[in-house]
Design a protein around this motif. Structure first.
Motif, PDB file in Angstrom:
ATOM      1  N   ASN A 267      12.430  49.956  -6.471  1.00 23.22           N
ATOM      2  CA  ASN A 267      13.577  50.290  -7.325  1.00 23.22           C
ATOM      3  C   ASN A 267      13.910  51.847  -7.090  1.00 23.22           C
ATOM      4  N   CYS A 268      13.394  52.614  -6.176  1.00 23.39           N
ATOM      5  CA  CYS A 268      13.533  53.880  -6.121  1.00 23.39           C
ATOM      6  C   CYS A 268      13.838  54.187  -4.474  1.00 23.39           C
ATOM      7  N   PRO A 269      14.654  55.299  -4.344  1.00 25.46           N
ATOM      8  CA  PRO A 269      14.943  55.686  -2.875  1.00 25.46           C
ATOM      9  C   PRO A 269      13.410  56.003  -2.107  1.00 25.46           C
ATOM     10  N   ILE A 270      13.366  55.539  -1.112  1.00 26.36           N
ATOM     11  CA  ILE A 270      12.100  55.608  -0.176  1.00 26.36           C
ATOM     12  C   ILE A 270      12.015  57.033   0.436  1.00 26.36           C
TER      13      ILE A 270
ATOM     14  N   TYR B 150      19.143  57.424  11.688  1.00 36.99           N
ATOM     15  CA  TYR B 150      17.724  57.692  12.009  1.00 36.99           C
ATOM     16  C   TYR B 150      17.452  57.127  13.262  1.00 36.99           C
ATOM     17  N   THR B 151      16.621  57.757  13.771  1.00 40.29           N
ATOM     18  CA  THR B 151      16.159  57.198  15.441  1.00 40.29           C
ATOM     19  C   THR B 151      14.892  57.088  15.364  1.00 40.29           C
ATOM     20  N   ALA B 152      14.462  56.087  16.179  1.00 37.39           N
ATOM     21  CA  ALA B 152      12.864  55.918  16.544  1.00 37.39           C
ATOM     22  C   ALA B 152      12.805  55.602  18.099  1.00 37.39           C
ATOM     23  N   VAL B 153      11.624  56.264  18.883  1.00 40.52           N
ATOM     24  CA  VAL B 153      11.454  55.807  20.035  1.00 40.52           C
ATOM     25  C   VAL B 153      10.146  55.170  19.872  1.00 40.52           C
ATOM     26  N   LEU B 154      10.327  53.805  20.770  1.00 39.33           N
ATOM     27  CA  LEU B 154       9.172  52.884  20.607  1.00 39.33           C
ATOM     28  C   LEU B 154       8.028  53.228  21.538  1.00 39.33           C
ATOM     29  N   GLY B 155       8.382  53.831  22.481  1.00 42.55           N
ATOM     30  CA  GLY B 155       7.411  54.186  23.395  1.00 42.55           C
ATOM     31  C   GLY B 155       7.563  53.803  25.051  1.00 42.55           C
ATOM     32  N   CYS B 156       6.450  53.814  25.835  1.00 47.68           N
ATOM     33  CA  CYS B 156       6.510  53.617  27.151  1.00 47.68           C
ATOM     34  C   CYS B 156       7.547  52.531  27.632  1.00 47.68           C
TER      35      CYS B 156
ATOM     36  N   THR C 283      16.579  56.462   4.733  1.00 44.07           N
ATOM     37  CA  THR C 283      16.111  57.837   4.498  1.00 44.07           C
ATOM     38  C   THR C 283      14.967  57.999   5.114  1.00 44.07           C
ATOM     39  N   CYS C 284      14.389  57.268   5.832  1.00 39.14           N
ATOM     40  CA  CYS C 284      13.380  57.415   6.609  1.00 39.14           C
ATOM     41  C   CYS C 284      12.856  56.450   7.635  1.00 39.14           C
ATOM     42  N   ILE C 285      12.220  56.583   8.730  1.00 36.61           N
ATOM     43  CA  ILE C 285      12.066  55.691   9.899  1.00 36.61           C
ATOM     44  C   ILE C 285      10.539  55.970  10.493  1.00 36.61           C
ATOM     45  N   LEU C 286       9.925  54.991  10.767  1.00 36.82           N
ATOM     46  CA  LEU C 286       8.677  55.112  11.206  1.00 36.82           C
ATOM     47  C   LEU C 286       8.499  53.959  12.580  1.00 36.82           C
ATOM     48  N   PRO C 287       8.256  54.291  13.608  1.00 28.23           N
ATOM     49  CA  PRO C 287       7.905  53.485  14.689  1.00 28.23           C
ATOM     50  C   PRO C 287       6.536  52.689  14.535  1.00 28.23           C
ATOM     51  N   LEU C 288       6.601  51.466  14.551  1.00 28.12           N
ATOM     52  CA  LEU C 288       5.318  50.582  14.767  1.00 28.12           C
ATOM     53  C   LEU C 288       5.126  50.272  16.075  1.00 28.12           C
ATOM     54  N   ARG C 289       4.530  50.935  17.200  1.00 26.18           N
ATOM     55  CA  ARG C 289       4.551  50.783  18.490  1.00 26.18           C
ATOM     56  C   ARG C 289       3.715  49.543  18.915  1.00 26.18           C
ATOM     57  N   SER C 290       2.754  49.191  18.233  1.00 25.58           N
ATOM     58  CA  SER C 290       1.668  48.081  18.759  1.00 25.58           C
ATOM     59  C   SER C 290       2.483  46.772  18.269  1.00 25.58           C
TER      60      SER C 290
ATOM     61  N   PHE D  32      14.907  52.866   2.824  1.00 23.05           N
ATOM     62  CA  PHE D  32      16.432  52.970   2.248  1.00 23.05           C
ATOM     63  C   PHE D  32      16.627  53.415   1.064  1.00 23.05           C
ATOM     64  N   ASN D  33      18.058  54.153   0.927  1.00 20.07           N
ATOM     65  CA  ASN D  33      17.989  54.953  -0.644  1.00 20.07           C
ATOM     66  C   ASN D  33      18.101  53.662  -1.699  1.00 20.07           C
ATOM     67  N   ASP D  34      18.110  52.675  -1.376  1.00 22.76           N
ATOM     68  CA  ASP D  34      18.175  51.782  -2.715  1.00 22.76           C
ATOM     69  C   ASP D  34      16.811  51.038  -2.444  1.00 22.76           C
ATOM     70  N   GLY D  35      15.793  51.789  -2.084  1.00 24.82           N
ATOM     71  CA  GLY D  35      14.549  51.138  -2.180  1.00 24.82           C
ATOM     72  C   GLY D  35      13.917  50.146  -1.327  1.00 24.82           C
ATOM     73  N   VAL D  36      14.634  49.549  -0.788  1.00 21.58           N
ATOM     74  CA  VAL D  36      14.162  48.726   0.608  1.00 21.58           C
ATOM     75  C   VAL D  36      13.689  49.237   1.570  1.00 21.58           C
ATOM     76  N   VAL D  37      12.115  48.454   1.802  1.00 19.37           N
ATOM     77  CA  VAL D  37      11.417  48.881   2.906  1.00 19.37           C
ATOM     78  C   VAL D  37      11.409  47.690   3.828  1.00 19.37           C
ATOM     79  N   ALA D  38      12.172  47.695   4.953  1.00 25.38           N
ATOM     80  CA  ALA D  38      12.224  46.865   6.075  1.00 25.38           C
ATOM     81  C   ALA D  38      11.502  47.148   7.342  1.00 25.38           C
ATOM     82  N   VAL D  39      10.820  45.886   7.918  1.00 25.35           N
ATOM     83  CA  VAL D  39      10.128  46.122   9.085  1.00 25.35           C
ATOM     84  C   VAL D  39      11.087  45.421   9.969  1.00 25.35           C
ATOM     85  N   VAL D  40      11.538  46.042  11.139  1.00 28.49           N
ATOM     86  CA  VAL D  40      12.746  45.323  11.924  1.00 28.49           C
ATOM     87  C   VAL D  40      12.329  45.377  13.346  1.00 28.49           C
ATOM     88  N   SER D  41      12.678  44.125  13.883  1.00 27.61           N
ATOM     89  CA  SER D  41      12.356  43.757  15.256  1.00 27.61           C
ATOM     90  C   SER D  41      13.368  44.198  16.227  1.00 27.61           C
ATOM     91  N   LEU D  42      13.269  44.181  17.475  1.00 24.08           N
ATOM     92  CA  LEU D  42      14.221  44.369  18.287  1.00 24.08           C
ATOM     93  C   LEU D  42      15.534  43.684  18.480  1.00 24.08           C
TER      94      LEU D  42
END
Length: 1675
Positions: free
Chosen positions: A1192-1195, A1113-1119, A1157-1164, A1172-1182
């Motif tokens: 406990n369910c896929p996102i 899965y791919t995200a573009v953070l912006g300018c 299973t999904c990705i969302l850029p948080l540009r600010s 993720f498919n195992d129900g984890v929601v992760a906020v990831v830094s560079l």
């Protein structure tokens, strides 16, 4: 009356006269003609150009915009001039007005014609005019009648008076001077003539003009009481002076003619009466077989011998000394002889006796005479009119409306360019621009300039000049917008333009469904221009003048309809004012090249002088040097051609002897208009002028002359002003004297222009500045309301049909209650002829007149009005009336009706062949029924619908409750235009523009401010997955499964370029991002990630290396930031956004077995959120660090608020809300937001206060993020799983991959208007009680529970826990049992009175599931289908124990088949339908009989009530009626439609006469089992899940949660022309089996009527042959 007794043997009536002064006798024998019994046998002389009919060459030239002889418009006006003398025919004129004219008017109305009588003698004294213009005006009116009237034009009433003989007003200079020579020896005579005739050297050649009476007798026109004596003296003096002048002229003319000093016959004009002038003009140029006039002669035998000196002067010409004027009588006899020669075939003679020395007007004989006169008049009129109508119809050009429109614009263009001068540089510059870009794509051209600078004249001249540019030929389409009804609305304009272009280039015309829909029409228009271009033959030039004159309907002023780029060989030129509606600013934005814009500058003084000379030459006038200098001096300060034209029209009235001090020249255009109105007021009175102009200005589309005269006759102020000086001729009839209007119109001149509106010629003011000055001078608030109120009375017909209106006249000082003789105004004149004028005008005037209750009663709350308005002007025209009302007044019930019509609109647009009235009545009733009892207007509308349905002669459903989406709720309208499901939606950054795309690659751009289509983007050939709108709505990028990226220009609607790219990875992941700061497009298709240059589509890089795979899965953070990819095992790769090189790789902690299973850029934040498919929601830094939360369910998706402080995660049927900060992710709400199905889409409102979600339970939910996630609202009506949501302000847009439409919702609707809630069943499983009190269905989101719903109150009565998933439900009606088949194989039975469980039947073995349930018609047998077998049990009543009796039969099912449907009969026979289409009939314990299969899954099996027949339906087009005894089908129905996907459910009517089916195309259909006809196709907006027949109709449940309750009525005999699918793109046929053969017996389609196909030697009709079938006997 005597006429037959005196007829001689030759059939001639002798008129003998003897001059008592000379003794000469004159005898004229006049044939007695009883008109026109033989007219129908006469050859018809059509005079094609007069009638507006012409040959193929002229027709094609007109289509091409070429110079051709333009025929007169095909008039719908019957305009008849009535000629008679003043006094002796007053009774006849009154009788005709009272008795004859209304009958002819009614006859004309039924033919779609307007009848107008021009009687210049009625209602005025013979001393009214002082300017001697009456004769000229009468002759002008006769010419006008001959030019425009369809059929009769002239009627003469001739008695024993020759009539008034006027002095010529204008005499040629040389002739007058010859006459003066005859009196050179008599100084008094010379002085008298020179005093009254003044030489005007401004005329070319010079003329002598008879001066107005008030020149020498100023008190002649005095009206003040204090000058009454002087006025009376002047009145006595003028006749003597007039006679002396006439005698001098006649004497001189006679002598001059004898001596040959004036032309032969020139003397006659000094002797002729007005009546003879009129008859000469009216009967002149009569063609053989073309009878357009009638003459009625009233003869009083031996009248000169009568002794009654009081009556005699009224009926015969008398001199001042009381003796008979023999000269006049001789002229009369001569005139009658001419009449016989010219119009013997149209002559009627009536003898009226003069008994006892007097004419007894009260006698029975005289009454009979007047009766016969009126009857003969009506007969003549009808015969002449009918003859012309028949001749026209026989040579009618189609489409007639188009040719009327082309003639209209052709005439206007010719008039505009006839006096064109100057502008040569402007014209040549435009011509060069056209020539330069003819072979390449180019911009449209824009002509602009201030009001009055002559833009329309320039555009009219261009229509002629462009042919010099394209010498090889071109088609020129010209529309002077706003000058006709069809050129005032962009929808109508585009329709007429498309028809003209198609016919000119011999291309296929647009279909009805295209012209009905504005969106489809714009799409067709753009496509048509491309088609013309590709032919690469002749050029096409489209000229749209005065864009500012278009109405604002359909967002016309935003110009989305206008192509911004023209293909080769196609040129568009538009003109507009610089400020009006911001049109020029829009054009400058979308057409940025300055060389495409041309400003029309004011005319120079030189050109002004040339124009003045040109104009003067057209009227054979000139000016003195002083007069010319005065005009040019004022023109230098303005320079506008319109001002010069107004000044010219004043100046052409100036004589050479007029002192310069009396000349008044305006300093500007508006001032010139004021001067014109001031002159009119001085001559005709302020009241008449202000009211007449006020009515024209207040009208919606203009007024016809006949309408205006009748409206002025209803105006008490006008009549009071007129009749303050003389009494009306008849106190029972009070009208406007026609002469007064004729004089006023003549003086207004060409500034009162004729246009087309509602199919009729109407009058309007020449230019917008004329209208603005009328508003300024005459239409202040109170006066404007009065004008509108009188107009409302007229179009409502308040004072028609002899209804008398009271008036108090100043002169009489008494109140009269008189008939105003105005036309009747029914809504329709005949079965197929609607009163389009009333439909157009009445709503406008009731609203503006403040008569709101009448507006609601007569218009908005009148179903007949609503239907007729739609038929005349479409749903759009009807809604304009509602919009105008709801903008001005706050009325909830009007708003509800308007909203209901908006919901119905898409259905009306979808109709193929006109408006189906039954659909409108049913839809209105089914939507407004929810509000019965709440609003009087809605109650009345519902009653009207019910009455109409009850009286309908065709098969019809009548709703008994509300079951369509009600108005007043959140749903506003439905957007159509796609033919397949919607796959992508994208909003512009300001949320005003929406781009949506579908499975077939089509893309549509909408403006959300007015919900109108801007462009249809065509190019993609497969589903579009991604869209990005960029550059402030100027461009968009799209990615599709057709393996292309495309860049679009949203200003022009054209593709800029296409990039080939492999998009097979879109099935896993798709991303499209545009970095506008660097002009880079980033595209991800699964693991393939590429960057492209935005400006030219060149490749920049493709990512390679790292861990890119099918899980990426791919995200573009912006300018100027980074690209991030996340793959299986929590592998994070950071890539350089500019070069595409790998910079860092990280392995996220704790995610080694996780797949994204999904990705969302948080540009600010400079981060990404990953699900993720195992129900984890992760906020990831560079840097590879992350914070996580666990579900406990896929996102399935992630969503962030605008400020990125709130993160939402969707999983299964829930959404969890998190709060984000720098180092943590925290759950905000104690409980997750629960839905009734899998959450598919979500969006946060722009203010961040609300969350809107959509899921596969087809419900939109609104949650408050400010109130702990409270569920604020649930919105039903999408009808399919919701996969896409977008929000713009308070407007929500929803779409689905399963639906070809989008729905528009209001988030700010009035929730107090919410009606009874629908039940929430999104399965095909439902049970309905026969009384409609209960609906049972599995609970959405928890299929182990059964909901018992009360549809009357919209509440859940109870929920029953079944303990296992419900597979099937069945209601046993008479025994009041509810059966629930479970996936566990158990069968539960509940009592529907107590809802207690009565029994639980276990499955026959492990692993079984209840697949189907069926109950016999007797309700004594219950069949339960399991995986391995079918068991038939005896079924007892609820009180019995056991409830389920013995097993009556058990059948083993074939293992390779999957059961899909079942029916059982009382003899335990079982009919099974399979997934494969197989049909098995089990009887006894034998092996099944294999019946002829369907070609798809069997979805429905149901038996007739006597169980001898069964119906089978499948997912395909074929449905069959089976003879269970013969074990074969007898009848096969085949139905094929655009959206038809088979039958879901069916039921026989209780009498087995009809079969009701519910189909997946969201319709209920009714088939007649007597003759095979398809009786009804009713669109119900949702799939029907169950049908229960009732004694009068049916009950049916739908997936939208409404219970349909309807009566069904069908006449014993259906009209042969009736076609149930006449407005649907579908076809159907019926086949019957006879022995081993089959034969088609019925077929129908949308464009043809139903056809019953007879067999050889058999009686016509389905189920009818020489030997009645069993079913026939049964029925």
């Amino acid at each position: 009356m005597r006429s037959i007794d005196c007829v001689n043997s030759q059939g001639l009536f002798p008129l003998v006269r003897e001059s008592k002064t000379t003794g000469h006798r004159f005898k004229v024998e006049i044939p007695i003609v009883r008109l026109v019994t033989d007219w129908q046998h006469q050859p018809v002389c059509a005079h094609r150009m007069k009638a507006g009919i012409f040959g193929t060459d002229h027709r094609h030239a007109l289509l091409r915009g070429e110079h051709t002889e333009l025929p007169v418009d095909q008039s719908k006006l019957v305009r008849v001039f009535i000629s008679s003398t003043f006094t002796d025919m007053s009774m006849e004129r009154d009788a005709l007005l009272d008795k004859a004219y209304p009958k002819v008017q009614e006859f004309c109305q039924k033919l779609g014609l307007v009848f107008e009588v021009v009687d210049m003698r009625w209602g005025v004294p013979n001393t009214l005019t002082t300017d001697h213009m009456t004769t000229e005006l009468c002759l002008r009116e006769i010419e006008s009648c001959k030019r425009i009237s369809l059929g009769p034009t002239f009627i003469a009433l001739v008695g024993n008076r020759y009539g008034f003989r006027p002095i010529p007003r204008v005499i040629e200079g040389e002739e007058f001077e010859e006459l003066l020579r005859e009196h050179s020896s008599n100084s008094q005579s010379l002085k008298l003539l020179r005093d009254w005739f003044w030489k005007d050297e401004n005329a070319v050649p010079p003329v002598y003009i008879l001066q107005p009476i008030t020149t020498h007798l100023p008190d002649y026109g005095e009206t003040r009481a204090e000058r009454q004596e002087e006025h009376d003296k002047a009145l006595r003096s003028w006749p003597e002076l007039q006679q002396r002048i006439a005698d001098l002229l006649r004497q001189a003319a006679t002598q001059a003619e004898k001596e040959g000093r004036i032309p032969k016959g020139a003397r006659l004009k000094y002797f002729k009466s007005v009546t003879e002038f009129e008859i000469d003009r009216g009967l002149g140029e009569t063609r053989e077989g073309d009878v357009c006039s009638s003459v009625f002669v009233r003869d009083i035998p031996n009248l000169p011998d009568q002794v009654d000196q009081q009556q005699l002067p009224k009926f015969i010409d008398i001199k001042d000394d009381g003796s008979i004027d023999t000269e006049a009588q001789e002229l009369l006899t001569s005139l009658k002889a001419q009449i016989v020669g010219k119009s013997a075939r149209s002559l009627r003679v009536h003898q009226v006796p003069w008994s006892g020395g007097v004419l007894d007007t009260q006698s029975q004989a005289h009454a009979e005479y007047l009766h016969d006169l009126c009857q003969n008049f009506v007969e003549d009129m009808k015969q002449q009119i009918q003859g012309k109508v028949v001749a026209r119809r026989g040579a009618q050009e189609e489409p007639a409306w188009l040719f009327e429109e082309l003639r209209h614009h052709g005439h206007l263009c010719r008039a505009k360019r006839s006096v064109f001068c100057g502008r040569s540089r402007l014209l040549s510059n435009i011509g060069r621009c056209l020539e330069l870009h003819d072979r390449s794509t180019h911009w449209p051209l824009v002509v602009h300039g201030a009001s009055g600078t002559g833009k329309t004249a320039v555009m009219s001249k261009l229509a002629e000049e462009v042919r010099k540019t394209f010498r090889k030929g071109c088609v020129v389409v010209t529309r002077l917008l706003g000058t006709s009804a069809l050129s005032s609305d962009i929808h109508s304009v585009l329709k007429s333009v498309c028809f003209q272009v198609c016919l000119a280039f011999r291309l296929k015309l647009p279909a009805a469904h295209v012209t009905n829909s504005y969106i489809e029409l714009v799409r067709f228009f753009h496509s048509l221009l491309s088609t013309v271009s590709k032919r690469n033959q002749e050029a096409l030039v489209l000229l749209f003048d005065s864009l500012d004159q278009l109405s604002s309907n359909d967002g016309a002023h935003r110009l989305h309809w206008l192509p911004k780029v023209c293909p080769a060989k196609v040129h568009i030129i538009v003109s507009t004012l610089p400020e009006e509606h911001n049109i020029l600013a829009v054009l400058q934005k979308v057409i940025p090249k300055p060389e495409c814009h041309f400003e029309v500058q004011p005319l120079s003084s030189q050109h002004g002088q040339e124009l003045i000379d040109l104009l003067l030459n057209t009227v054979n006038r000139r000016l003195t040097t002083e007069q010319r200098d005065l005009i040019l001096e004022r023109f230098r300060n303005c320079g506008q051609p319109l001002m010069l034209k107004l000044t010219f029209d004043e100046a052409k009235r100036w004589s050479s002897y007029m002192p310069t001090s009396e000349l008044d020249v305006a300093v500007g255009t508006r001032d010139a208009v004021r001067l014109l109105y001031s002159r009119l007021e001085k001559k005709h009175g302020w009241v008449l002028v202000s009211h007449a102009l006020g009515y024209i200005t207040c009208s919606r589309n203009g007024l016809s002359e006949s309408e205006l005269k009748e409206i002025l006759s209803l105006d008490d102020e006008v009549l009071g002003d007129i009749y303050q000086y003389w009494s009306p001729p008849n106190k029972d009839i009070i009208c406007l004297p026609p002469l007064l209007w004729t004089r006023l119109r003549y003086d207004i001149g060409e500034y009162l222009v004729e246009r087309q509106a509602d199919g009729f010629p109407v009058l309007g003011l020449y230019h917008r500045q004329f209208t603005e000055v009328v508003h300024e001078l005459y239409l202040q608030a109170e006066e404007k309301t009065k004008r509108h109120s009188v107009l409302a009375d007229y179009f409502k017909g308040t004072w028609s049909h002899g209804n008398r209106k009271s008036i108090t006249l100043p002169l009489l000082k008494d109140t009269l209650v008189a008939d105003r003789k105005v036309s009747a105004q029914p809504l329709r004149f005949g079965d197929d002829l609607l009163n389009s004028r009333k439909l157009s005008e009445l709503p406008h005037h009731l609203l503006k007149g403040g008569r709101i209750e009448e507006l609601k009663q007569e218009v908005l709350g009148n179903m007949e009005w609503i239907i007729f308005k739609i038929q005349v002007s479409g749903m759009k025209g009807l809604l304009e009336d509602f919009y105008a009302c709801t903008k001005q007044i706050d009325c909830p019930e009007v708003q509800l009706v308007q909203d209901a019509l908006l919901l119905i609109w898409p259905t009306v647009d979808f109709m193929e062949n006109g408006v189906d009235q039954s659909v409108l009545f049913i839809e209105m009733l089914a939507r407004l029924h929810f509000f019965k009892g709440s609003y009087p207007m809605i109650d009345e509308l519902c009653q009207q619908c019910e009455r109409w349905c009850a009286a309908c002669p065709n098969p019809i459903f009548t709703p008994l409750c509300g079951f369509f989406q009600p108005p007043g709720g959140p749903l506003r309208t439905t957007l159509t235009g796609f033919s397949k499901g919607v796959t992508a939606m994208e909003l512009s950054t300001d949320c005003t523009l929406l781009v949506a795309a579908s499975l077939d690659g089509m893309m549509i751009v909408w403006n959300l401010l007015d919900i109108d289509v801007i462009h249809t983007l065509t190019g993609h050939s497969a589903a579009v997955q991604c869209i990005k709108v960029i550059h402030n709505k100027a461009h968009a990028v799209s990615g599709s499964f057709d393996n292309t990226l495309r860049l679009w220009n949203l200003l022009t609607g054209k593709e800029i370029y296409s990039i080939p790219e492999d998009h097979s990875g879109y099935e896993h992941f798709a991303l499209l991002h545009v970095d506008e700061s660097t002009d880079v497009i980033y595209s991800a298709s699964g693991p393939q990630i590429k960057a492209w240059h935005l400006k030219n589509g060149d490749p920049l890089f493709q990512l390679s290396g790292g861990t890119l795979d099918h899980t990426t899965y791919t995200a573009v953070l912006g300018c100027h930031s980074s690209l991030l990819t996340v793959s299986f095992g929590g592998t994070l790769c950071v890539w350089d956004q500019i070069q595409g090189t790998l910079q860092y790789t990280y392995h996220l902690t704790g995610l080694s077995l996780s797949a994204p299973t999904c990705i969302l850029p948080l540009r600010s934040h400079g981060k990404v959120a990953v699900g993720f498919n195992d129900g984890v929601v992760a906020v990831v830094s560079l840097d590879g660090s992350c914070v996580t939360a666990k579900i406990n369910c896929p996102i399935t998706f992630l969503l962030a608020s605008k400020d990125e402080m709130c993160l939402l995660a969707g999983f299964r049927t829930y959404i969890r809300v998190y709060k984000l900060d720098c180092s943590s992710i925290l759950k905000v709400l104690m409980t997750d937001l629960e839905h009734g199905g899998s959450v598919q889409a979500a969006v946060i409102s722009q203010d961040g206060s609300s969350l809107i979600t959509g899921c596969n339970d087809e419900t939109i939910r609104v949650w408050s993020l400010l109130d702990k996630g409270k569920l604020v609202d649930s919105m039903e009506g999408m009808g399919v799983p919701i996969t896409l949501l977008s929000v713009s302000g308070d407007t929500l847009i929803s779409a689905s991959r399963s639906a070809y439409y989008l729905k528009i919702w209001s988030l700010a609707y009035n929730r107090q208007c919410k009606t009874i809630a629908p039940f929430h069943n999104r399965t095909a499983i439902a049970g309905v009680s026969e009384d409609g009190k209960f609906v049972c269905f599995p609970k959405t989101g928890d299929l182990e529970k059964t909901v018992i719903w009360n549809p009357e109150k919209g509440v859940t009565l109870r929920t029953i826990d079944t303990g296992n998933e419900i597979c099937i439900l069945a209601v046993v009606q008479l025994k009041k049992l509810l059966l629930c088949g479970l996936r566990s194989g158990s069968l539960l039975v509940f009592c529907m009175e107590t809802w207690q469980r009565l029994t639980c039947c276990q499955p026959p073995g492990p692993g079984e599931t209840v697949q189907c349930l069926a109950v016999s018609r007797s309700e004594e047998q219950l069949a339960t289908a399991y995986i391995s077998c079918v068991m038939v049990h005896a079924l007892h009543s609820a009180e019995s124990d056991p409830l389920l009796g013995d097993t009556l039969a058990t059948f083993s099912t074939m293992p390779r088949f999957v059961l899909s449907s079942m029916a059982v009969t009382s003899d335990c026979s079982v009919l099974l339908g399979m997934d494969t289409g197989e049909l098995h009939l089990y009887t006894g314990n034998s092996l099944p009989t294999i019946l002829e299969p369907h070609n798809s899954r069997v979805t429905c099996l149901v038996t007739s009530h006597k169980e001898q027949y069964a119906f089978s339906g499948c997912q395909g087009p074929v449905q069959r009626i089976w003879n269970l005894r013969e074990q074969q089908w007898d009848y096969e129905f085949s139905y094929k439609g655009l959206f038809f996907q088979g039958v879901e459910c069916a039921a026989f009517s209780l009498d087995d006469r009809f079969i009701y089916t519910g189909s997946r195309d969201r319709t209920i259909k009714v088939w007649d089992l007597r003759n095979g006809c398809l009786l009804v196709v009713q669109y119900v907006y949702a799939e029907v899940t169950n049908i229960v027949p009732t004694s009068t109709g049916l009950l049916a449940s739908t997936r939208l949660g409404y219970l349909i309750q309807e009566n069904f009525t069908c006449p014993a005999v259906t009209d042969a022309s009736y076609n149930a699918i006449r407005n649907i793109r579908a076809s159907c046929s019926v086949w019957v089996r006879r022995g081993r053969g089959t034969r088609k017996v019925y077929s129908t389609g949308p464009s043809n009527g139903s056809k019953k196909i007879p067999g050889k030697g058999q009686v016509r009709g389905f189920l009818q042959n020489s030997r009645p079938s069993i079913l026939c006997c049964l029925l």
